[in-house]
Design a protein around this motif. Sequence first.
Motif, PDB file in Angstrom:
ATOM      1  N   PHE A  43      -9.574 -42.067  -3.430  1.00  0.00           N
ATOM      2  CA  PHE A  43     -10.978 -42.018  -3.881  1.00  0.00           C
ATOM      3  C   PHE A  43     -11.350 -41.954  -5.177  1.00  0.00           C
ATOM      4  O   PHE A  43     -10.554 -41.006  -5.903  1.00  0.00           O
ATOM      5  N   GLU A  44     -12.533 -42.653  -5.713  1.00  0.00           N
ATOM      6  CA  GLU A  44     -12.880 -42.189  -6.978  1.00  0.00           C
ATOM      7  C   GLU A  44     -13.721 -41.000  -6.899  1.00  0.00           C
ATOM      8  O   GLU A  44     -14.474 -41.116  -6.056  1.00  0.00           O
ATOM      9  N   VAL A  45     -13.919 -39.925  -7.768  1.00  0.00           N
ATOM     10  CA  VAL A  45     -14.434 -38.965  -7.668  1.00  0.00           C
ATOM     11  C   VAL A  45     -15.521 -38.807  -8.783  1.00  0.00           C
ATOM     12  O   VAL A  45     -14.951 -38.847 -10.015  1.00  0.00           O
ATOM     13  N   SER A  46     -16.868 -38.808  -8.522  1.00  0.00           N
ATOM     14  CA  SER A  46     -17.692 -38.681  -9.842  1.00  0.00           C
ATOM     15  C   SER A  46     -18.213 -37.021  -9.975  1.00  0.00           C
ATOM     16  O   SER A  46     -18.057 -36.381  -9.014  1.00  0.00           O
ATOM     17  N   GLY A  47     -18.410 -36.604 -11.220  1.00  0.00           N
ATOM     18  CA  GLY A  47     -19.032 -35.541 -11.413  1.00  0.00           C
ATOM     19  C   GLY A  47     -17.741 -34.667 -11.796  1.00  0.00           C
ATOM     20  O   GLY A  47     -17.996 -33.413 -12.538  1.00  0.00           O
ATOM     21  N   MET A  48     -16.575 -35.027 -12.245  1.00  0.00           N
ATOM     22  CA  MET A  48     -15.404 -34.229 -12.516  1.00  0.00           C
ATOM     23  C   MET A  48     -15.622 -34.361 -14.081  1.00  0.00           C
ATOM     24  O   MET A  48     -15.404 -35.705 -14.576  1.00  0.00           O
ATOM     25  N   HIS A  49     -15.552 -33.258 -14.750  1.00  0.00           N
ATOM     26  CA  HIS A  49     -15.698 -33.410 -16.070  1.00  0.00           C
ATOM     27  C   HIS A  49     -14.691 -32.693 -17.104  1.00  0.00           C
ATOM     28  O   HIS A  49     -14.485 -33.021 -18.209  1.00  0.00           O
ATOM     29  N   CYS A  50     -13.968 -31.745 -16.380  1.00  0.00           N
ATOM     30  CA  CYS A  50     -13.102 -31.013 -17.054  1.00  0.00           C
ATOM     31  C   CYS A  50     -11.718 -30.247 -16.247  1.00  0.00           C
ATOM     32  O   CYS A  50     -11.935 -30.807 -14.703  1.00  0.00           O
ATOM     33  N   GLY A  51     -10.916 -29.717 -16.625  1.00  0.00           N
ATOM     34  CA  GLY A  51     -10.077 -29.179 -15.861  1.00  0.00           C
ATOM     35  C   GLY A  51     -10.533 -28.264 -14.684  1.00  0.00           C
ATOM     36  O   GLY A  51     -10.169 -28.151 -13.599  1.00  0.00           O
ATOM     37  N   GLY A  52     -11.636 -27.492 -14.987  1.00  0.00           N
ATOM     38  CA  GLY A  52     -12.238 -26.533 -13.988  1.00  0.00           C
ATOM     39  C   GLY A  52     -12.767 -27.270 -12.901  1.00  0.00           C
ATOM     40  O   GLY A  52     -12.654 -27.113 -11.639  1.00  0.00           O
ATOM     41  N   CYS A  53     -13.564 -28.550 -13.173  1.00  0.00           N
ATOM     42  CA  CYS A  53     -13.868 -29.318 -12.194  1.00  0.00           C
ATOM     43  C   CYS A  53     -12.977 -30.037 -11.219  1.00  0.00           C
ATOM     44  O   CYS A  53     -12.782 -29.964  -9.962  1.00  0.00           O
ATOM     45  N   ALA A  54     -11.682 -30.245 -11.910  1.00  0.00           N
ATOM     46  CA  ALA A  54     -10.612 -30.937 -11.280  1.00  0.00           C
ATOM     47  C   ALA A  54     -10.079 -29.974 -10.172  1.00  0.00           C
ATOM     48  O   ALA A  54      -9.513 -30.019  -9.110  1.00  0.00           O
ATOM     49  N   SER A  55      -9.915 -28.404 -10.828  1.00  0.00           N
ATOM     50  CA  SER A  55      -9.479 -27.546  -9.899  1.00  0.00           C
ATOM     51  C   SER A  55     -10.186 -27.158  -8.543  1.00  0.00           C
ATOM     52  O   SER A  55      -9.479 -27.030  -7.478  1.00  0.00           O
ATOM     53  N   ARG A  56     -11.684 -27.357  -8.872  1.00  0.00           N
ATOM     54  CA  ARG A  56     -12.397 -27.166  -7.628  1.00  0.00           C
ATOM     55  C   ARG A  56     -12.118 -28.184  -6.636  1.00  0.00           C
ATOM     56  O   ARG A  56     -11.933 -28.025  -5.359  1.00  0.00           O
TER      57      ARG A  56
ATOM     58  N   ASP B 273      -8.071 -37.842 -15.270  1.00  0.00           N
ATOM     59  CA  ASP B 273      -8.295 -39.139 -16.232  1.00  0.00           C
ATOM     60  C   ASP B 273      -7.157 -40.030 -15.576  1.00  0.00           C
ATOM     61  O   ASP B 273      -5.806 -39.954 -15.889  1.00  0.00           O
ATOM     62  N   PRO B 274      -7.445 -41.129 -14.539  1.00  0.00           N
ATOM     63  CA  PRO B 274      -8.842 -41.508 -14.106  1.00  0.00           C
ATOM     64  C   PRO B 274      -9.253 -40.153 -12.896  1.00  0.00           C
ATOM     65  O   PRO B 274      -8.232 -39.575 -12.299  1.00  0.00           O
ATOM     66  N   PRO B 275     -10.621 -40.152 -12.803  1.00  0.00           N
ATOM     67  CA  PRO B 275     -11.224 -39.093 -11.780  1.00  0.00           C
ATOM     68  C   PRO B 275     -10.736 -39.548 -10.485  1.00  0.00           C
ATOM     69  O   PRO B 275     -11.620 -40.410  -9.812  1.00  0.00           O
TER      70      PRO B 275
END
Length: 69
Positions: free
Chosen positions: A5-18, A35-37
Motif C-alpha cells: 500500500f502507498e501511504v500518504s501523510g508520512m513525512h518523517c521517521g516519527g510518522c513512519a513509526s506510528r 522513502d518510498p512511503p
Amino acid sequence: MTQVFEVSGMHCGGCASRVQRAATALAPGATVTLDPPRLTLPEGAKLDAEAINKALAEFGDYSARPLAG
C-alpha cells in the motif's frame, strides 16, 4: 501474495513509526518504509484498505491505498 500500500501523510521517521505500530497491530510482520512511503503486509495477511485506514486514523492523518500489482 504480499500486499503493498502507498501511504500518504508520512513525512518523517516519527510518522513512519506510528504507521508501523498501527500496521503491526493488524498484521505482525508488516513493514513500513518512508522513502518510498509504503506499507507491506506479510504473506498471508488479508486486510483491505478500509481496515488499514481505520487503524491508521487512530495514529494521525494517514491514508493507505493499494498499489497495482
